[in-house]
Design an enzyme around this catalytic site. Structure first.
Site, PDB file in Angstrom:
ATOM      1  N   CYS A 101     -38.387 -72.111 -24.607  1.00 39.99           N
ATOM      2  CA  CYS A 101     -39.587 -71.741 -23.831  1.00 39.99           C
ATOM      3  C   CYS A 101     -39.239 -71.605 -22.347  1.00 39.99           C
ATOM      4  O   CYS A 101     -39.027 -72.603 -21.658  1.00 39.99           O
ATOM      5  CB  CYS A 101     -40.665 -72.801 -24.036  1.00 39.99           C
ATOM      6  SG  CYS A 101     -42.127 -72.514 -23.029  1.00 39.99           S
TER       7      CYS A 101
ATOM      8  N   CYS B  85     -41.904 -73.028 -19.950  1.00 37.96           N
ATOM      9  CA  CYS B  85     -41.889 -74.497 -19.835  1.00 37.96           C
ATOM     10  C   CYS B  85     -40.691 -74.985 -19.020  1.00 37.96           C
ATOM     11  O   CYS B  85     -40.818 -75.915 -18.225  1.00 37.96           O
ATOM     12  CB  CYS B  85     -41.793 -75.157 -21.223  1.00 37.96           C
ATOM     13  SG  CYS B  85     -42.753 -74.356 -22.500  1.00 37.96           S
ATOM     14  N   ASP B  86     -39.522 -74.401 -19.234  1.00 35.01           N
ATOM     15  CA  ASP B  86     -38.291 -75.007 -18.705  1.00 35.01           C
ATOM     16  C   ASP B  86     -37.558 -74.174 -17.653  1.00 35.01           C
ATOM     17  O   ASP B  86     -36.576 -74.657 -17.079  1.00 35.01           O
ATOM     18  CB  ASP B  86     -37.323 -75.284 -19.876  1.00 35.01           C
ATOM     19  CG  ASP B  86     -37.935 -76.242 -20.892  1.00 35.01           C
ATOM     20  OD1 ASP B  86     -38.704 -77.127 -20.468  1.00 35.01           O
ATOM     21  OD2 ASP B  86     -37.669 -76.100 -22.095  1.00 35.01           O
TER      22      ASP B  86
END
Ligand code: NAP
Length: 314
Positions: free
Chosen positions: A130, A133-134
């Site tokens: 992701c 997200c990261d």
């Protein structure tokens, strides 16, 4: 006792929830993690009509709010067992049990893993599925993106917002992604390509330190290691969430078979979105599936109860 139980709160499930509740059916959406499914991994949804550039999370929560406004209930639970044959469908989660007249299966799919040594060990410590997200963890560092489809190329472009360099590792010498995305990636100076190659192993200590890539043509294995952190983002497609339906519903290659009305082989059980056999898995088609499934669920319930108004199909 619900009229419609929807397993999965991605775009297909939430849309089915919206339609079911708007049709005054007692409707429940059961989602095991965050509502929105795969789109919550996308920062910039470019191709959803009417909402250019909206983030996946904003879009998901807008649909969720819309569904709840009509009275749709949404709970967090992970369904582990289903009993779908009878008139009353039983669905068992880790936290609770649910009963309904209709079940719509909209569980979508989860990211496919490369399946190499080290991948699981370094998940969250160098390996990610992701970018939204990261991606920010790699501000000023290099990242490697695995895959050649729309997701890989789109997320590689997004990762250039953070990383100083994004290397796309693809197993062939031609991308599968749309021509528009390809053009954007080819002209982005921060992106380069490692063609005909695949990851064979990931190593490190507390975090990822070594990435091994094999050239599919020469068979040579290259070890990549850096003095600073680097990340590997994997976007190589998705695997349908159908384990609990195996042997219970007709499937093909792990995906649920439906007709055009989203009906499965079991009366009162429908499927919608990426979980079903189809050729085009897009946000727009998932939303379409959810609509069709909910309208046919309504029709099924009314027929069973002898209350379907004349002219419904006209
Ligand atoms: P995809 O289209 O199935 O592409 C998967 C990519 O990963 C392919 O390039 C494939 O290589 C590669 N791959 C598969 N297994 C691999 C393995 N074991 N090792 C290395 N590489 C592997 O999946 P996706 O990109 O996740 O997209 C899924 C669906 O969502 C598609 O229908 C896509 O159009 C849609 N989507 C659309 C958008 C958009 O329109 N903006 C964005 C994201 C996703 P090969 O090419 O060699 O098979």
């Amino acid at each position: 006792m619900y009229d419609i139980i929807i397993i999965g709160g991605g775009p297909a499930g939430l849309t089915a929830g919206l339609y079911g509740a708007r049709d005054k059916k007692k409707t429940l959406v059961i989602e095991k993690s965050v509502e929105g499914g795969q789109i919550t991994n996308t920062n910039d949804v470019e191709n959803y009509p009417g909402a250019p550039g909206i983030s996946g999370i904003d879009l998901a929560f807008t649909i969720k709010d819309q569904a709840e406004k009509f009275g749709c209930q949404i709970v967090n639970d992970d369904i582990v067992e289903v009993d779908l044959e009878g008139k009353i469908k039983k669905v068992k989660g880790k936290f609770d049990q649910y009963e309904g007249k209709v079940v719509i299966i909209a569980g979508g799919a989860s990211p496919r893993k490369i399946g190499v040594p080290g991948e699981e060990d370094f998940q969250g410590r160098g390996v990610s599925y992701c970018a939204t997200c990261d991606g920010a963890f790699y501000e000023g560092f290099e990242v490697y993106v695995v895959g050649g489809g729309d997701a890989a190329v789109e997320e590689a472009i997004y990762l250039t917002n953070f990383a100083k360099k994004v290397h796309i590792i693809h197993r062939r010498d031609e991308l599968r992604a749309s021509k528009d995305l390809q053009a954007k990636a080819f002209k982005n100076e921060k992106i380069d390509f490692i063609w005909n190659s695949q990851v064979t192993e990931l190593k490190g200590d507390k975090t990822l330190k070594e990435l091994y890539i094999k050239n599919n043509k020469s068979g040579d294995i290259e070890k990549i290691t850096k003095d600073e952190p680097f990340g590997v983002f994997v976007f190589i497609g998705y695997v349908p969430e159908t384990e609990i339906y195996e042997g219970k519903i007709n499937m093909k290659d792990g995906y649920i078979l439906t007709d055009e009305e989203m009906r499965t082989n079991i009366d009162g059980v429908f499927a919608a979105g990426d979980i079903r056999v189809k050729t085009v898995r897009q946000l727009t088609t998932a939303v379409g599936d959810g609509t069709i499934a909910a309208i046919n669920a309504y029709k099924y319930i009314e027929e069973q109860e002898g209350t379907l108004y004349e002219g419904f199909n006209e």
